[in-house]
Design an enzyme around this catalytic site. Structure first.
Site, PDB file in Angstrom:
ATOM      1  N   TYR A 145       4.936  22.209 -43.674  1.00 29.00           N
ATOM      2  CA  TYR A 145       4.534  22.241 -42.514  1.00 29.00           C
ATOM      3  C   TYR A 145       2.996  22.168 -42.337  1.00 29.00           C
ATOM      4  O   TYR A 145       2.328  21.122 -41.791  1.00 29.00           O
ATOM      5  CB  TYR A 145       4.972  23.687 -42.031  1.00 29.00           C
ATOM      6  CG  TYR A 145       4.688  23.771 -40.499  1.00 29.00           C
ATOM      7  CD1 TYR A 145       5.060  23.053 -39.043  1.00 29.00           C
ATOM      8  CD2 TYR A 145       3.786  24.780 -40.150  1.00 29.00           C
ATOM      9  CE1 TYR A 145       4.579  23.062 -38.172  1.00 29.00           C
ATOM     10  CE2 TYR A 145       3.426  25.164 -38.899  1.00 29.00           C
ATOM     11  CZ  TYR A 145       3.854  24.108 -37.695  1.00 29.00           C
ATOM     12  OH  TYR A 145       3.560  24.289 -36.465  1.00 29.00           O
ATOM     13  N   TYR A 159      -6.901   6.947 -36.955  1.00 31.94           N
ATOM     14  CA  TYR A 159      -6.619   6.017 -35.852  1.00 31.94           C
ATOM     15  C   TYR A 159      -7.811   5.863 -34.896  1.00 31.94           C
ATOM     16  O   TYR A 159      -8.013   4.836 -34.181  1.00 31.94           O
ATOM     17  CB  TYR A 159      -5.411   6.256 -35.117  1.00 31.94           C
ATOM     18  CG  TYR A 159      -4.041   5.257 -35.669  1.00 31.94           C
ATOM     19  CD1 TYR A 159      -3.367   5.850 -36.864  1.00 31.94           C
ATOM     20  CD2 TYR A 159      -3.594   4.383 -34.853  1.00 31.94           C
ATOM     21  CE1 TYR A 159      -2.460   5.262 -37.340  1.00 31.94           C
ATOM     22  CE2 TYR A 159      -2.576   3.738 -35.407  1.00 31.94           C
ATOM     23  CZ  TYR A 159      -1.933   4.075 -36.595  1.00 31.94           C
ATOM     24  OH  TYR A 159      -0.734   3.223 -37.240  1.00 31.94           O
ATOM     25  N   ARG A 186      10.454  33.747 -35.452  1.00 27.98           N
ATOM     26  CA  ARG A 186       9.109  34.136 -35.538  1.00 27.98           C
ATOM     27  C   ARG A 186       9.106  35.412 -35.274  1.00 27.98           C
ATOM     28  O   ARG A 186       9.870  36.102 -34.756  1.00 27.98           O
ATOM     29  CB  ARG A 186       8.671  33.344 -34.358  1.00 27.98           C
ATOM     30  CG  ARG A 186       8.625  31.851 -34.493  1.00 27.98           C
ATOM     31  CD  ARG A 186       8.220  31.080 -33.435  1.00 27.98           C
ATOM     32  NE  ARG A 186       8.431  29.551 -33.597  1.00 27.98           N
ATOM     33  CZ  ARG A 186       8.176  28.467 -32.886  1.00 27.98           C
ATOM     34  NH1 ARG A 186       7.677  28.942 -31.537  1.00 27.98           N
ATOM     35  NH2 ARG A 186       8.255  27.133 -33.182  1.00 27.98           N
TER      36      ARG A 186
HETATM   37  P1  NAD Z   1      10.235  23.878 -31.078  1.00 24.66           P
HETATM   38  O1  NAD Z   1      10.887  23.855 -32.481  1.00 24.66           O
HETATM   39  O2  NAD Z   1      10.817  24.842 -29.950  1.00 24.66           O
HETATM   40  O3  NAD Z   1      10.059  22.572 -30.443  1.00 24.66           O
HETATM   41  C1  NAD Z   1       9.940  21.562 -31.377  1.00 24.66           C
HETATM   42  C2  NAD Z   1      10.590  20.242 -30.770  1.00 24.66           C
HETATM   43  O4  NAD Z   1      10.555  19.065 -31.471  1.00 24.66           O
HETATM   44  C3  NAD Z   1      12.190  20.725 -30.591  1.00 24.66           C
HETATM   45  O5  NAD Z   1      12.686  20.543 -29.275  1.00 24.66           O
HETATM   46  C4  NAD Z   1      12.975  19.576 -31.531  1.00 24.66           C
HETATM   47  O6  NAD Z   1      14.117  19.368 -31.341  1.00 24.66           O
HETATM   48  C5  NAD Z   1      11.927  18.636 -31.505  1.00 24.66           C
HETATM   49  N1  NAD Z   1      11.866  17.806 -32.878  1.00 24.66           N
HETATM   50  C6  NAD Z   1      11.375  18.002 -34.086  1.00 24.66           C
HETATM   51  N2  NAD Z   1      11.560  16.847 -34.976  1.00 24.66           N
HETATM   52  C7  NAD Z   1      11.861  15.875 -33.999  1.00 24.66           C
HETATM   53  C8  NAD Z   1      11.859  14.258 -34.379  1.00 24.66           C
HETATM   54  N3  NAD Z   1      11.694  13.900 -35.742  1.00 24.66           N
HETATM   55  N4  NAD Z   1      12.207  13.682 -33.341  1.00 24.66           N
HETATM   56  C9  NAD Z   1      12.371  14.236 -32.004  1.00 24.66           C
HETATM   57  N5  NAD Z   1      12.375  15.591 -31.889  1.00 24.66           N
HETATM   58  C10 NAD Z   1      11.938  16.288 -32.677  1.00 24.66           C
HETATM   59  O7  NAD Z   1       8.620  24.643 -31.534  1.00 24.66           O
HETATM   60  P2  NAD Z   1       7.398  24.678 -30.538  1.00 24.66           P
HETATM   61  O8  NAD Z   1       7.087  26.131 -30.827  1.00 24.66           O
HETATM   62  O9  NAD Z   1       7.746  24.479 -29.309  1.00 24.66           O
HETATM   63  O10 NAD Z   1       6.225  23.793 -31.284  1.00 24.66           O
HETATM   64  C11 NAD Z   1       6.004  22.405 -30.509  1.00 24.66           C
HETATM   65  C12 NAD Z   1       4.859  22.101 -31.424  1.00 24.66           C
HETATM   66  O11 NAD Z   1       3.797  22.730 -31.408  1.00 24.66           O
HETATM   67  C13 NAD Z   1       5.095  21.825 -32.644  1.00 24.66           C
HETATM   68  O12 NAD Z   1       4.718  20.614 -33.171  1.00 24.66           O
HETATM   69  C14 NAD Z   1       4.630  22.931 -33.529  1.00 24.66           C
HETATM   70  O13 NAD Z   1       4.194  22.859 -34.757  1.00 24.66           O
HETATM   71  C15 NAD Z   1       3.437  23.356 -32.535  1.00 24.66           C
HETATM   72  N6  NAD Z   1       2.689  24.820 -32.782  1.00 24.66           N
HETATM   73  C16 NAD Z   1       3.466  25.643 -32.155  1.00 24.66           C
HETATM   74  C17 NAD Z   1       3.219  26.924 -32.131  1.00 24.66           C
HETATM   75  C18 NAD Z   1       3.706  28.221 -31.662  1.00 24.66           C
HETATM   76  O14 NAD Z   1       3.510  29.270 -31.904  1.00 24.66           O
HETATM   77  N7  NAD Z   1       4.840  27.848 -30.686  1.00 24.66           N
HETATM   78  C19 NAD Z   1       2.004  27.231 -32.944  1.00 24.66           C
HETATM   79  C20 NAD Z   1       1.377  26.206 -33.738  1.00 24.66           C
HETATM   80  C21 NAD Z   1       1.796  25.001 -33.552  1.00 24.66           C
END
Ligand code: NAD
Length: 325
Positions: A145, A159, A186
Site C-alpha cells: 500500500y 506526468y 480500521r
Molecule cells: P474503500 O475501500 O471504501 O474505497 C476504495 C474503493 O476503490 C472501493 O469502492 C473499491 O471497490 C474500489 N477499487 C479498488 N480497486 C479498484 C480497481 N482496481 N478498480 C476499480 N475500483 C477499485 O476505501 P476509502 O477509505 O474510501 O479510500 C478511498 C481512497 O482514499 C483510497 O485510495 C485510499 O488509499 C485513500 N485514503 C483513505 C483514507 C481513509 O482514512 N479512509 C486514508 C488515506 C488514504
C-alpha cells in the site's frame, strides 16, 4: 463540472460523489466493488447526472464525452483489504494511476490523486509536513500500500513535469464516518463494532500510539477544494487533533454507553507510533481546515452504525442467514 470518480462506491468515494451531485456536477463512478458497496451509492442512481460503470481501473479503458476532472480513489485502503489483495493494491497504485492520468490528459482534465499519510511510514519526524520524505519499509507487509501510493505520487508528478498534466495530490490522514465497513479492520469502525456488540475493545501494544482522526464531511470538503484548485500539492488533509488509540477507545465507550472492557494485543509489524498532519499548506493553498470535533463525528458514526444493524454482522454470517453481503 463533469467528474470521473474512481472508487466512487467506497467509503470516501460515495461521500464525494454525493457532494459533487449535490452541487450540480455530473459524476461518473468507476468501481470494481472489491471493497466498495452498491448500497453506498444506491440513493444516487436516480440522481440526474450520476452514473456508475462497474470496471477495474487497472485495465485500460476509454470514456466518451467531456471530462473536466478525474479523481483517483480506487485502491484497497484498509490494512485487511491490502493484506487480502496485495498485488491488486500495487496494480491500483501503478497501472490504475497511469490509466486515469492518461484519461485526464486526453480530456485536458484536472487529475486528483488520493494519496495517504502512509507515504510517511513510521515517521521519524513529528508532526508530519509535506517536506518530510517518510520512513517506509519497502518490503514489509504494509509496503504494497505505502509503496503503491508513493509510486502513484511519483507517476503523477512525472506526468505533470513531462506532459503538462494538471495534477493535484492530497495525502489523506485517518478518516472516519458513516459507511465505513464494520469489519474493515480500521481502528474507528473496529472499536465501534466491538462496543456495540458488547465485546472487549482491542488495542495494540498499550494503546499509546497516536492517530489524528478526520470526519468524512471535512475530508470531502478538502477533496472538492482540490478538484477546484490548480495547485499540485501535495497537501496533507487531516485533522491535527492527535489522540492516543486508548483515548479513542474510551471515548467510544462513553458515546456508546458500552461496558465492554479493553483487551491488549501485540503490536502489528511496522505499525506507525505517531501520526499528526501539519495542515498549513492546505489552509493557505485551499483555504481548508477541518471543523468537526472528534466527539461530534463519532456520535454521527455511532448513530449510523446503530441505524444499519446488518452492517455490524460479519459478511459470512449475513449470507448464512440469507442476507445480502
Ligand atoms: P474503500 O475501500 O471504501 O474505497 C476504495 C474503493 O476503490 C472501493 O469502492 C473499491 O471497490 C474500489 N477499487 C479498488 N480497486 C479498484 C480497481 N482496481 N478498480 C476499480 N475500483 C477499485 O476505501 P476509502 O477509505 O474510501 O479510500 C478511498 C481512497 O482514499 C483510497 O485510495 C485510499 O488509499 C485513500 N485514503 C483513505 C483514507 C481513509 O482514512 N479512509 C486514508 C488515506 C488514504
Amino acid at each position: 463540472m463533469r467528474v470521473v470518480v474512481s472508487g466512487g462506491s467506497g467509503f470516501l468515494g460515495s461521500h464525494l460523489c454525493e457532494a459533487l451531485v449535490r452541487r450540480g456536477d455530473s459524476v461518473r463512478c468507476l468501481d470494481n466493488f472489491s471493497s466498495g458497496r452498491s448500497a453506498n451509492i444506491a440513493h444516487l442512481l436516480s440522481a440526474p447526472g450520476f452514473d456508475c460503470t462497474p470496471c477495474d481501473v487497472t485495465v485500460p479503458f476509454r470514456a466518451s464525452g467531456d471530462i473536466d476532472a478525474v479523481v483517483h480513489l480506487a485502491s484497497p485502503a484498509s490494512p485487511s483489504d491490502y493484506a487480502r489483495l496485495p498485488l491488486e493494491t500495487l496494480a491500483a497504485g501503478s497501472r490504475g494511476t497511469e490509466n486515469l492520468l492518461r484519461l485526464a490528459l486526453r480530456h485536458r482534465a484536472r487529475f486528483v490523486l488520493a494519496s495517504t499519510s502512509e507515504v510517511y511510514g513510521d515517521p521519524a519526524v513529528h508532526p508530519q509536513d509535506e517536506d518530510y520524505w517518510g520512513n517506509v519499509n519497502p518490503i514489509g507487509p504494509r509496503s504494497v500500500y505505502d509503496e503503491a501510493k508513493r509510486f502513484a505520487e511519483a507517476l503523477s508528478m512525472a506526468y505533470r513535469r513531462s506532459r503538462g498534466a494538471d495534477v493535484g495530490i492530497v495525502r489523506i490522514f485517518n478518516t472516519y464516518g458513516p459507511r465505513m465497513r464494520a469489519h474493515d479492520g480500521r481502528v474507528v469502525s473496529t472499536l465501534i463494532r466491538q462496543a456495540l456488540g458488547g465485546e472487549p475493545l482491542t488495542l495494540f501494544g498499550d494503546g499509546g500510539q497516536t492517530r489524528s482522526f478526520c470526519y468524512v464531511d471535512d475530508m470531502v470538503r478538502g477533496l472538492v477544494a482540490m478538484i477546484d484548485a490548480r495547485e499540485p500539492g501535495p497537501f496533507n488533509l487531516g485533522n491535527p487533533g492527535e489522540r492516543t488509540v486508548r483515548e479513542l477507545a474510551e471515548l467510544v465507550l462513553l458515546i456508546t454507553g458500552s461496558d465492554s472492557g479493553l483487551r491488549f494485543l501485540p503490536l502489528p509489524v511496522d505499525d506507525p507510533v505517531r501520526r499528526r498532519p501539519v495542515i498549513t499548506r492546505a489552509r493557505e493553498g485551499l483555504g481548508w481546515h477541518p471543523r468537526v470535533p472528534l466527539e461530534e463525528g463519532l456520535r454521527h458514526t455511532v448513530d449510523w452504525f446503530l441505524s444499519q444493524p446488518d452492517t455490524l454482522v460479519r459478511p459470512q454470517e449475513q449470507s448464512a442467514v440469507g442476507r445480502p453481503s
